[in-house]
Design a protein around this motif. Structure first.
Motif, mmCIF file in Angstrom:
data_model
loop_
_atom_site.group_PDB
_atom_site.id
_atom_site.type_symbol
_atom_site.label_atom_id
_atom_site.label_comp_id
_atom_site.label_asym_id
_atom_site.label_seq_id
_atom_site.Cartn_x
_atom_site.Cartn_y
_atom_site.Cartn_z
ATOM 1 N N ASP A 50 74.193 6.793 43.328
ATOM 2 C CA ASP A 50 73.565 8.078 43.625
ATOM 3 C C ASP A 50 73.100 8.802 42.376
ATOM 4 N N ASP A 51 73.493 8.328 41.183
ATOM 5 C CA ASP A 51 73.044 8.968 39.956
ATOM 6 C C ASP A 51 71.897 8.197 39.310
ATOM 7 N N LYS A 52 71.336 7.218 40.026
ATOM 8 C CA LYS A 52 70.264 6.399 39.487
ATOM 9 C C LYS A 52 69.082 6.366 40.449
ATOM 10 N N ILE A 53 67.896 6.115 39.898
ATOM 11 C CA ILE A 53 66.721 5.883 40.732
ATOM 12 C C ILE A 53 66.792 4.452 41.254
ATOM 13 N N VAL A 54 66.735 4.297 42.581
ATOM 14 C CA VAL A 54 66.889 2.974 43.188
ATOM 15 C C VAL A 54 65.662 2.661 44.040
ATOM 16 N N PRO A 55 64.938 1.571 43.739
ATOM 17 C CA PRO A 55 63.818 1.172 44.610
ATOM 18 C C PRO A 55 64.358 0.725 45.965
ATOM 19 N N VAL A 56 63.666 1.089 47.030
ATOM 20 C CA VAL A 56 64.047 0.670 48.381
ATOM 21 C C VAL A 56 62.846 -0.004 49.030
ATOM 22 N N ARG B 1 58.652 2.880 47.641
ATOM 23 C CA ARG B 1 59.568 4.001 47.836
ATOM 24 C C ARG B 1 60.762 3.881 46.896
ATOM 25 N N TRP B 2 61.347 5.039 46.574
ATOM 26 C CA TRP B 2 62.531 5.097 45.715
ATOM 27 C C TRP B 2 63.516 6.123 46.287
ATOM 28 N N ARG B 3 64.817 5.841 46.151
ATOM 29 C CA ARG B 3 65.846 6.849 46.414
ATOM 30 C C ARG B 3 66.180 7.478 45.070
ATOM 31 N N ILE B 4 66.005 8.798 44.981
ATOM 32 C CA ILE B 4 66.055 9.479 43.690
ATOM 33 C C ILE B 4 67.038 10.642 43.718
ATOM 34 N N PRO B 5 67.999 10.677 42.792
ATOM 35 C CA PRO B 5 68.900 11.835 42.687
ATOM 36 C C PRO B 5 68.111 13.083 42.296
ATOM 37 N N ALA B 6 68.492 14.221 42.860
ATOM 38 C CA ALA B 6 67.779 15.465 42.577
ATOM 39 C C ALA B 6 67.909 15.886 41.121
ATOM 40 N N LEU B 7 68.968 15.426 40.430
ATOM 41 C CA LEU B 7 69.185 15.808 39.032
ATOM 42 C C LEU B 7 68.455 14.900 38.047
ATOM 43 N N THR B 8 67.607 14.028 38.562
ATOM 44 C CA THR B 8 66.814 13.168 37.685
ATOM 45 C C THR B 8 65.880 14.009 36.826
ATOM 46 N N GLU B 9 65.867 13.732 35.527
ATOM 47 C CA GLU B 9 64.980 14.459 34.621
ATOM 48 C C GLU B 9 63.522 14.185 34.974
ATOM 49 N N MET B 10 62.684 15.216 34.817
ATOM 50 C CA MET B 10 61.278 15.084 35.158
ATOM 51 C C MET B 10 60.620 13.944 34.380
ATOM 52 N N ALA B 11 60.981 13.777 33.117
ATOM 53 C CA ALA B 11 60.386 12.720 32.291
ATOM 54 C C ALA B 11 60.697 11.346 32.869
ATOM 55 N N GLU B 12 61.953 11.138 33.307
ATOM 56 C CA GLU B 12 62.342 9.850 33.885
ATOM 57 C C GLU B 12 61.642 9.624 35.214
#
Length: 293
Positions: free
Chosen positions: A197-203, A211-222
């Protein structure tokens, strides 16, 4: 004998303490909760209550202002068991999803015949075992039901799951007691929550694109680097903050919306914070060549 001026008591108006304000509030029986919340914020500023305590109290007030439709798990995200399918097929759903309760259908997706408690499957190997015999009655509630009323009903009836229906009786989704309690205490995680849940995961790609599952705390740059986008907002550092600014509010679980060529779906959120997004990047469809005259 008159008291010396130096020994006379200070006659200036005393500063009202937190307890004075609270006592005044209770005795005056105000018409709204605004004054009480102001007192609680004052108590927080004076460090009489901590931030977590204040947040939980505010969460209790939100129960009175929110309806089931605001927090329900939408129909498209429900794990449903069809007992007309082979046992091995739907038991796989139970083991992989890790939930404790499931709505049960019998072929027709719009007709729920009961709910299944996963713990009751411990008797599956016993002689005379029948799925129908272990089903619990399904509880149906309207989308408009207030959360404080629902929580009281959950406590009184010992039910932990209810099926949500719209005004026409169609299934809109479901809601659990955990969903309600999260409005007070924040997101509740257990051992079955995704460890990534702390990583961007392709689905699996959707109908429009990847599509990707993305944590809301992901930095904008990442976020921009992974999806090949150029989203920007100097006021925030994370994609969750960006989304909240675009909507002008904290997103709700199940919300869907588009920002440019991105389609967002809120997978996890509570009353205070967005947690996980499903983001689909629409693939541009090439224009057909115009017919030659």
């Amino acid at each position: 004998m008159p008291e010396h001026p130096e020994h006379s008591q200070n006659t200036s108006k005393p500063v009202r303490t937190f307890l004075d304000k609270l006592a005044s509030f209770i005795s005056s029986e105000p018409d709204s909760c605004t004054e009480l919340l102001d007192i609680l914020h004052d108590a927080h500023d004076r460090k009489l209550i901590d931030t977590e305590c204040l947040s939980m109290i505010e969460g209790v007030f939100r129960l009175f202002d929110s309806a089931v439709r605001d927090i329900m798990i939408p129909r498209s995200q429900m794990y449903v068991i069809d007992i007309t399918r082979p046992f091995s097929e739907w038991i796989d759903i139970v083991t992989k999803s890790g939930h404790s309760r499931y709505p049960v259908i019998e072929g027709d997706n719009e007709t729920i015949i009961g709910t299944l408690h996963a713990k009751d499957l411990l008797h599956a190997g016993e002689e005379g075992f029948s799925i129908r015999n272990i089903l619990r009655p399904a509880v149906f509630i309207p989308e408009s039901k207030r959360l404080n009323v629902l929580l009281r009903d959950f406590r009184n009836t010992h039910n932990h799951l209810a099926i949500v229906v719209d005004e026409f009786g169609n299934i809109s989704g479901l809601v659990t007691i955990e969903d309600v309690l999260e409005q007070i205490v924040g997101d509740i995680e257990d051992e079955f929550d995704d460890e990534n849940d702390d990583k961007i995961v392709p689905v699996k790609a959707g109908s429009a694109g990847p599509r990707w599952r993305i944590p809301a705390l992901t930095e904008m740059a990442e976020f921009n680097e992974t999806l090949g986008t150029a989203l920007e907002d100097n006021r925030v550092d994370t994609i969750g903050g960006f989304v909240a600014n675009c909507l002008g509010r904290v997103p709700h679980k199940g919300d869907t919306f588009d920002i440019g060529d991105l389609h967002f779906e809120v997978l996890r959120a509570d009353a205070r914070q967005l947690h996980t997004l499903l983001v689909e990047k629409k693939t541009a469809t090439p224009e057909k060549n115009p017919a030659k005259l």
